[in-house]
Scaffold this active site. Structure first.
Site, PDB file in Angstrom:
ATOM      1  N   ASP B  10       0.867  -1.165   0.000  1.00 17.95           N
ATOM      2  CA  ASP B  10       0.000   0.000   0.000  1.00 17.95           C
ATOM      3  C   ASP B  10       0.915   1.231   0.000  1.00 17.95           C
ATOM      4  O   ASP B  10       2.057   1.162   0.469  1.00 17.95           O
ATOM      5  CB  ASP B  10      -0.884  -0.017   1.259  1.00 17.95           C
ATOM      6  CG  ASP B  10      -1.627   1.290   1.445  1.00 17.95           C
ATOM      7  OD1 ASP B  10      -2.325   1.692   0.496  1.00 17.95           O
ATOM      8  OD2 ASP B  10      -1.511   1.899   2.526  1.00 17.95           O
ATOM      9  N   TYR B  12      -0.179   5.104   0.645  1.00 16.45           N
ATOM     10  CA  TYR B  12      -0.432   6.214   1.570  1.00 16.45           C
ATOM     11  C   TYR B  12      -0.593   5.727   3.003  1.00 16.45           C
ATOM     12  O   TYR B  12      -1.488   4.951   3.302  1.00 16.45           O
ATOM     13  CB  TYR B  12      -1.661   6.997   1.125  1.00 16.45           C
ATOM     14  CG  TYR B  12      -1.508   7.537  -0.280  1.00 16.45           C
ATOM     15  CD1 TYR B  12      -0.479   8.432  -0.576  1.00 16.45           C
ATOM     16  CD2 TYR B  12      -2.335   7.131  -1.306  1.00 16.45           C
ATOM     17  CE1 TYR B  12      -0.306   8.916  -1.866  1.00 16.45           C
ATOM     18  CE2 TYR B  12      -2.170   7.611  -2.601  1.00 16.45           C
ATOM     19  CZ  TYR B  12      -1.153   8.498  -2.874  1.00 16.45           C
ATOM     20  OH  TYR B  12      -0.982   8.964  -4.146  1.00 16.45           O
ATOM     21  N   ARG B  41      -7.404  13.407   5.960  1.00 15.29           N
ATOM     22  CA  ARG B  41      -7.142  11.986   5.732  1.00 15.29           C
ATOM     23  C   ARG B  41      -8.387  11.139   6.023  1.00 15.29           C
ATOM     24  O   ARG B  41      -8.731  10.232   5.258  1.00 15.29           O
ATOM     25  CB  ARG B  41      -5.976  11.531   6.613  1.00 15.29           C
ATOM     26  CG  ARG B  41      -5.707  10.040   6.630  1.00 15.29           C
ATOM     27  CD  ARG B  41      -5.320   9.491   5.271  1.00 15.29           C
ATOM     28  NE  ARG B  41      -4.920   8.088   5.348  1.00 15.29           N
ATOM     29  CZ  ARG B  41      -4.727   7.310   4.292  1.00 15.29           C
ATOM     30  NH1 ARG B  41      -4.918   7.783   3.064  1.00 15.29           N
ATOM     31  NH2 ARG B  41      -4.347   6.059   4.438  1.00 15.29           N
ATOM     32  N   SER B 116      -2.352   0.799  -4.969  1.00 19.36           N
ATOM     33  CA  SER B 116      -2.812   1.965  -4.209  1.00 19.36           C
ATOM     34  C   SER B 116      -4.085   2.577  -4.794  1.00 19.36           C
ATOM     35  O   SER B 116      -4.349   2.487  -5.992  1.00 19.36           O
ATOM     36  CB  SER B 116      -1.699   3.013  -4.205  1.00 19.36           C
ATOM     37  OG  SER B 116      -2.172   4.275  -3.813  1.00 19.36           O
TER      38      SER B 116
END
Lengths: 220, 220
Positions: B10, B12, B41, B116
């Protein structure tokens, strides 16, 4: 909104105050009641979305139990089975927001229904304990389609069960993400913004925004 | 984990620290940098889940932009187009976590890839700006299937693109919900828990938990 033939309510956070669990949490975990309640609610929603996406439906009672488990663990709080059960059962006795019973009474000439993530048992208990049994002609649970809002197939339950077209339904939610999903689906949508929150940035807007259900009466 | 033929990361929160945007936010909105970053976020993730459920995909750049818009609005902060663009562009220059470049170097004899939510442009910029271009044999974006994690079809991109079976992949994420989705899909899963977080209560567990990517080397 002249053609409205049914008013469909979200339950948790819209009719019922999910944070009434905080005082029970506070009894068992002094100083943590509000924090538990906030994490619990956030995770309950996240788990409903994530399980829908993963294709791993578990009913909302289990999701709510898991979310409580996360909240306690993340705060480093230990609880035996009895304490967990006692806290969880508060979900069957959530209080309606103060204006709700009277507003539902004033709206009684409309066809009123609930469409909620809750299980039939959870919803029946909450409605009964709040003395609102006579208010609704239908209480519809997502459990029938084994997925959660805002999946489009969940919203479809309302027109199917109520035998009206989606554009004849006024859907009412305090959850901005739910109001957004309902708008995408094609309902008329009313957002109850009791606490001065910001609407979600999902490129749809509610048709109507009110700060309490009592305001709906004059709008119809 | 003897049969591992590819390691898929992944991006982020796992390779790149999403909260490196906080200092740029702080410049424009003194006193609010960290808070903006946290709301931003959270909403970025929520909008990716909600859009997948609603069947209203927009790419991750737009989702990230909308989430920033929510963060600023919810805090009562005004920003013109230039300021928004300047803050948003920080997403193209996210810093990798300190141990990441060297750990990737040590893992270079394995087939390494990224899977991602980011768009190809976002991912290429982040990888290039971090000097990690040579580390990965593939950078896979969900954009190809127009949906976000943890939809199962998204994880399927990795075995399809890398020509290995799902059980031959070690998937690495710091996002516990992503690690859970990957486990449900059937990957071997390693959770990087850098900040002492609690794993999600979704009834799956990672095969391996580490607190930094450097620890992976000795485990393989």
């Amino acid at each position: 909104m002249n053609q409205i033939k049914a008013i469909v309510f979200d339950a948790y956070g819209t009719l019922f105050d999910v944070h009434t669990v905080a005082s029970r949490c506070e009894q068992f975990f002094p100083g943590f009641g509000q924090t538990i309640s906030e994490i619990w609610r956030q995770k309950q929603l996240e788990y409903s979305w994530l399980r829908s996406l993963m294709g791993r439906y578990e009913n909302f009672w289990h999701v709510t139990e898991d979310a409580l488990g996360f909240a306690l663990k993340s705060l480093g709080l230990n609880a035996n089975e009895e304490v967990r059960a006692a806290v969880l059962e508060e979900y069957l006795r959530l209080k309606p927001y103060p204006e709700v019973p009277q507003a539902l009474q004033a709206l009684r000439h409309h066809k009123l229904a609930i469409l909620s993530n809750g299980t039939p048992n959870m919803l029946n208990a909450a409605v009964t304990n709040a003395g609102l049994t006579d208010a609704f002609s239908s209480v519809i649970s997502v459990d029938e389609v084994k997925s959660f809002k805002p999946l489009m197939g969940v919203y479809q339950l309302a027109p199917s069960k109520l035998h009206v077209r989606r554009e004849e339904i006024l859907f009412i939610s305090s959850n901005a993400w739910d109001a957004s999903g309902a708008k995408v689906f094609g309902f008329n949508v009313c957002w109850i913004n009791r606490f001065g929150k910001t609407f979600e940035e999902l490129h749809v807007e509610p048709d109507l925004t009110i700060t309490g259900l009592d305001q709906l009466i004059e709008k119809l």
